[in-house]
Design a protein around this motif. Sequence first.
Motif, PDB file in Angstrom:
ATOM      1  N   ASN A  67      40.377 -10.456  28.136  1.00 63.27           N
ATOM      2  CA  ASN A  67      40.181  -9.024  28.355  1.00 63.27           C
ATOM      3  C   ASN A  67      40.453  -8.238  27.083  1.00 63.27           C
ATOM      4  OD1 ASN A  67      39.907  -9.601  31.120  1.00 63.27           O
ATOM      5  ND2 ASN A  67      42.059  -9.128  31.526  1.00 63.27           N
ATOM      6  N   MET A  68      39.805  -7.087  26.989  1.00 66.77           N
ATOM      7  CA  MET A  68      40.304  -6.054  26.105  1.00 66.77           C
ATOM      8  C   MET A  68      41.098  -5.102  26.990  1.00 66.77           C
ATOM      9  SD  MET A  68      40.889  -4.561  23.296  1.00 66.77           S
ATOM     10  CE  MET A  68      39.868  -5.446  22.111  1.00 66.77           C
ATOM     11  N   ASP A  69      42.403  -5.051  26.779  1.00 69.73           N
ATOM     12  CA  ASP A  69      43.277  -4.194  27.566  1.00 69.73           C
ATOM     13  C   ASP A  69      43.377  -2.820  26.911  1.00 69.73           C
ATOM     14  OD1 ASP A  69      43.787  -6.271  29.300  1.00 69.73           O
ATOM     15  OD2 ASP A  69      45.678  -6.837  28.370  1.00 69.73           O
ATOM     16  N   ILE A  70      43.157  -1.793  27.707  1.00 72.41           N
ATOM     17  CA  ILE A  70      43.320  -0.409  27.248  1.00 72.41           C
ATOM     18  C   ILE A  70      44.465   0.187  28.058  1.00 72.41           C
ATOM     19  CG2 ILE A  70      42.216   1.827  26.890  1.00 72.41           C
ATOM     20  CD1 ILE A  70      39.516   0.372  27.049  1.00 72.41           C
ATOM     21  N   LEU A  71      45.563   0.471  27.392  1.00 78.38           N
ATOM     22  CA  LEU A  71      46.790   0.891  28.078  1.00 78.38           C
ATOM     23  C   LEU A  71      47.124   2.335  27.742  1.00 78.38           C
ATOM     24  CD1 LEU A  71      49.531   0.538  29.534  1.00 78.38           C
ATOM     25  CD2 LEU A  71      50.412  -0.473  27.414  1.00 78.38           C
ATOM     26  N   GLY A  72      47.346   3.111  28.792  1.00 74.14           N
ATOM     27  CA  GLY A  72      47.865   4.466  28.634  1.00 74.14           C
ATOM     28  C   GLY A  72      49.266   4.537  29.199  1.00 74.14           C
ATOM     29  N   LYS A  87      50.678   7.866  25.201  1.00 72.91           N
ATOM     30  CA  LYS A  87      50.170   7.019  24.134  1.00 72.91           C
ATOM     31  C   LYS A  87      49.116   6.069  24.702  1.00 72.91           C
ATOM     32  CE  LYS A  87      52.983   8.529  20.905  1.00 72.91           C
ATOM     33  NZ  LYS A  87      52.479   9.298  19.725  1.00 72.91           N
ATOM     34  N   ILE A  88      48.044   5.849  23.939  1.00 72.17           N
ATOM     35  CA  ILE A  88      46.985   4.937  24.348  1.00 72.17           C
ATOM     36  C   ILE A  88      46.887   3.833  23.298  1.00 72.17           C
ATOM     37  CG2 ILE A  88      44.509   4.663  24.775  1.00 72.17           C
ATOM     38  CD1 ILE A  88      44.470   7.575  25.713  1.00 72.17           C
ATOM     39  N   SER A  89      46.836   2.601  23.763  1.00 69.35           N
ATOM     40  CA  SER A  89      46.740   1.472  22.849  1.00 69.35           C
ATOM     41  C   SER A  89      45.701   0.477  23.340  1.00 69.35           C
ATOM     42  CB  SER A  89      48.099   0.775  22.701  1.00 69.35           C
ATOM     43  OG  SER A  89      48.526   0.266  23.952  1.00 69.35           O
ATOM     44  N   PHE A  90      45.212  -0.340  22.420  1.00 68.08           N
ATOM     45  CA  PHE A  90      44.216  -1.373  22.718  1.00 68.08           C
ATOM     46  C   PHE A  90      44.802  -2.718  22.298  1.00 68.08           C
ATOM     47  CE2 PHE A  90      42.080   2.581  22.054  1.00 68.08           C
ATOM     48  CZ  PHE A  90      40.975   2.582  22.890  1.00 68.08           C
ATOM     49  N   ALA A  91      44.634  -3.718  23.151  1.00 72.27           N
ATOM     50  CA  ALA A  91      45.142  -5.047  22.812  1.00 72.27           C
ATOM     51  C   ALA A  91      44.328  -6.100  23.534  1.00 72.27           C
ATOM     52  CB  ALA A  91      46.618  -5.181  23.187  1.00 72.27           C
ATOM     53  N   LEU A  92      44.090  -7.218  22.862  1.00 74.15           N
ATOM     54  CA  LEU A  92      43.450  -8.347  23.522  1.00 74.15           C
ATOM     55  C   LEU A  92      44.403  -8.926  24.554  1.00 74.15           C
ATOM     56  CD1 LEU A  92      41.775 -10.036  20.455  1.00 74.15           C
ATOM     57  CD2 LEU A  92      40.581  -9.276  22.507  1.00 74.15           C
ATOM     58  N   GLY A  93      43.844  -9.276  25.702  1.00 74.33           N
ATOM     59  CA  GLY A  93      44.656  -9.831  26.770  1.00 74.33           C
ATOM     60  C   GLY A  93      43.837 -10.762  27.638  1.00 74.33           C
ATOM     61  N   GLY A  94      44.164 -10.780  28.910  1.00 78.54           N
ATOM     62  CA  GLY A  94      43.588 -11.746  29.842  1.00 78.54           C
ATOM     63  C   GLY A  94      44.590 -12.866  30.038  1.00 78.54           C
ATOM     64  N   ALA A  95      44.879 -13.212  31.299  1.00 77.74           N
ATOM     65  CA  ALA A  95      45.919 -14.211  31.566  1.00 77.74           C
ATOM     66  C   ALA A  95      45.623 -15.531  30.863  1.00 77.74           C
ATOM     67  CB  ALA A  95      46.060 -14.422  33.073  1.00 77.74           C
ATOM     68  N   GLY A  96      44.378 -16.023  31.001  1.00 77.29           N
ATOM     69  CA  GLY A  96      44.029 -17.288  30.368  1.00 77.29           C
ATOM     70  C   GLY A  96      44.190 -17.239  28.871  1.00 77.29           C
ATOM     71  N   ARG A  97      43.653 -16.180  28.257  1.00 82.17           N
ATOM     72  CA  ARG A  97      43.762 -16.047  26.796  1.00 82.17           C
ATOM     73  C   ARG A  97      45.215 -15.955  26.364  1.00 82.17           C
ATOM     74  NH1 ARG A  97      46.208 -11.883  23.467  1.00 82.17           N
ATOM     75  NH2 ARG A  97      45.400 -12.219  21.359  1.00 82.17           N
ATOM     76  N   ASN A  98      46.028 -15.192  27.086  1.00 75.54           N
ATOM     77  CA  ASN A  98      47.432 -15.045  26.714  1.00 75.54           C
ATOM     78  C   ASN A  98      48.192 -16.363  26.818  1.00 75.54           C
ATOM     79  OD1 ASN A  98      47.031 -12.316  26.257  1.00 75.54           O
ATOM     80  ND2 ASN A  98      47.864 -11.671  28.229  1.00 75.54           N
ATOM     81  N   ILE A  99      47.913 -17.123  27.869  1.00 72.23           N
ATOM     82  CA  ILE A  99      48.590 -18.417  28.029  1.00 72.23           C
ATOM     83  C   ILE A  99      48.181 -19.373  26.913  1.00 72.23           C
ATOM     84  CG2 ILE A  99      48.795 -20.447  29.509  1.00 72.23           C
ATOM     85  CD1 ILE A  99      48.423 -18.458  31.901  1.00 72.23           C
ATOM     86  N   SER A 100      46.884 -19.391  26.596  1.00 74.80           N
ATOM     87  CA  SER A 100      46.411 -20.250  25.514  1.00 74.80           C
ATOM     88  C   SER A 100      47.062 -19.872  24.188  1.00 74.80           C
ATOM     89  CB  SER A 100      44.887 -20.159  25.398  1.00 74.80           C
ATOM     90  OG  SER A 100      44.412 -20.943  24.322  1.00 74.80           O
ATOM     91  N   SER A 337      58.808 -11.590  25.235  1.00 65.02           N
ATOM     92  CA  SER A 337      57.570 -10.846  25.438  1.00 65.02           C
ATOM     93  C   SER A 337      57.823  -9.375  25.750  1.00 65.02           C
ATOM     94  CB  SER A 337      56.761 -11.491  26.572  1.00 65.02           C
ATOM     95  OG  SER A 337      55.630 -10.720  26.891  1.00 65.02           O
ATOM     96  N   ILE A 338      58.783  -9.089  26.636  1.00 64.67           N
ATOM     97  CA  ILE A 338      58.959  -7.702  27.081  1.00 64.67           C
ATOM     98  C   ILE A 338      59.547  -6.812  25.988  1.00 64.67           C
ATOM     99  CG2 ILE A 338      59.172  -8.383  29.494  1.00 64.67           C
ATOM    100  CD1 ILE A 338      62.167  -7.973  29.297  1.00 64.67           C
ATOM    101  N   GLU A 339      60.028  -7.423  24.907  1.00 68.55           N
ATOM    102  CA  GLU A 339      60.539  -6.633  23.795  1.00 68.55           C
ATOM    103  C   GLU A 339      59.501  -6.461  22.686  1.00 68.55           C
ATOM    104  OE1 GLU A 339      64.224  -8.325  22.518  1.00 68.55           O
ATOM    105  OE2 GLU A 339      65.196  -8.066  24.466  1.00 68.55           O
ATOM    106  N   SER A 340      58.253  -6.863  22.980  1.00 72.80           N
ATOM    107  CA  SER A 340      57.167  -6.767  22.004  1.00 72.80           C
ATOM    108  C   SER A 340      56.082  -5.818  22.523  1.00 72.80           C
ATOM    109  CB  SER A 340      56.556  -8.156  21.775  1.00 72.80           C
ATOM    110  OG  SER A 340      55.301  -8.052  21.099  1.00 72.80           O
ATOM    111  N   PRO A 341      55.389  -5.108  21.642  1.00 75.14           N
ATOM    112  CA  PRO A 341      54.284  -4.253  22.094  1.00 75.14           C
ATOM    113  C   PRO A 341      53.034  -5.038  22.468  1.00 75.14           C
ATOM    114  CG  PRO A 341      54.475  -4.166  19.701  1.00 75.14           C
ATOM    115  CD  PRO A 341      55.659  -4.960  20.198  1.00 75.14           C
TER     116      PRO A 341
END
Length: 362
Positions: A67-72, A87-100, A337-341
């Motif tokens: 996924n491309m995650d768009i977070l507000g 604040k709005i940010s963009f980050a690559l995500g997706g459960a499969g991609r993140n686990i890999s 993980s939870i201490e990282s953006p």
Amino acid sequence: MTEREREILSLILNNPMISQNEIADLLGISRSGVAAHIFNLTKKGYIEGRGYIIKESDFVSIIGGINMDILGISLDSLILNNSNPGKISFALGGAGRNISLGLTKLNVPNYFISVHGDDLNGDKFKQDSQKNGMNIQYVKELPNERTSTYLYIDDQKGNRAVGIDDMDIYEKINSEFLKDKIDIINNSRYCIIDTNLTTEAIDWIYEHCKVPIFVKTVSENKNYKLLSQLNKVNTLITTPNELKGIIRVLTDSELSLNKSLDLLLNNGVGNILVYSPDDGLYFKNNEELFHIHKKSDKAINKTGASASLTSALVWALTKNFTWKDSLHYAYAAAAISIESPFPISEDLSTDTLVTTHTLLFG
């Protein structure tokens, strides 16, 4: 493993009886160079014996989302039907991609199986994968398709208010797409899937996968797809809210956490992890029960914590750690993980995992 070694190992996976001359021709290098790389792969323990037999513990397969995650994130309490400063940010995500990615950072060889579009976000995924050394040879770029996008809004405390996903592309991960990858899947130590996949894809995997299946849930309105053959699920990783959604489908009612876990175990699930940064980690199988909860005052991003947890859990299990030790390392990865953006912390590594584990558990 070097990039050249990865290329050679991939060719061997596809054809265990391939000759050194054939590998040399395909890669445009000398036969003696191939021999040296194969010697190194054998010395490192990635292959063994004649015919280049790949060791069972060598790699993991992951089938899931990009996924491309768009977070507000609101700076104050959310006001509906109104503009909210934030604040709005963009980050690559997706459960499969993140686990890999998490497995790659922990030096667990893995093959990610997925699809993305021929768009800007697909290009960003490819560039990011190359930068991080992810193996994406089984990820297919689909022409005239949009890469999956997830738009969501969190309140100032990091709690999810609403999300919208545009994920029609995952319908392309069907039986036709998966069938020529079944040898890779069935030669892996574990197969990890997420519930971004369609019901058809999950049912096909249940029927054809011969290795332990780990299922990572992603959304309350998608997790019904895993229910057709719960006895095929070796390990389920979910959240408290997603667990409630699964139980409502199974029973049309709400149960306590312990009764919910027992219901899934009675339906054939082997091991169950329920995790949230606020409630900690609950684990149950037919022999053991654990609860781990160590509050963090530095949490800034809850997205990706479950994926980090899954990656570290698999890392530990491939080292044949006990469930208790594996869960401690999994919890430590979630704490990083939870201490990282980012969904998967840039600082995640075996060194930081061991250090965090020591700080948390001694």
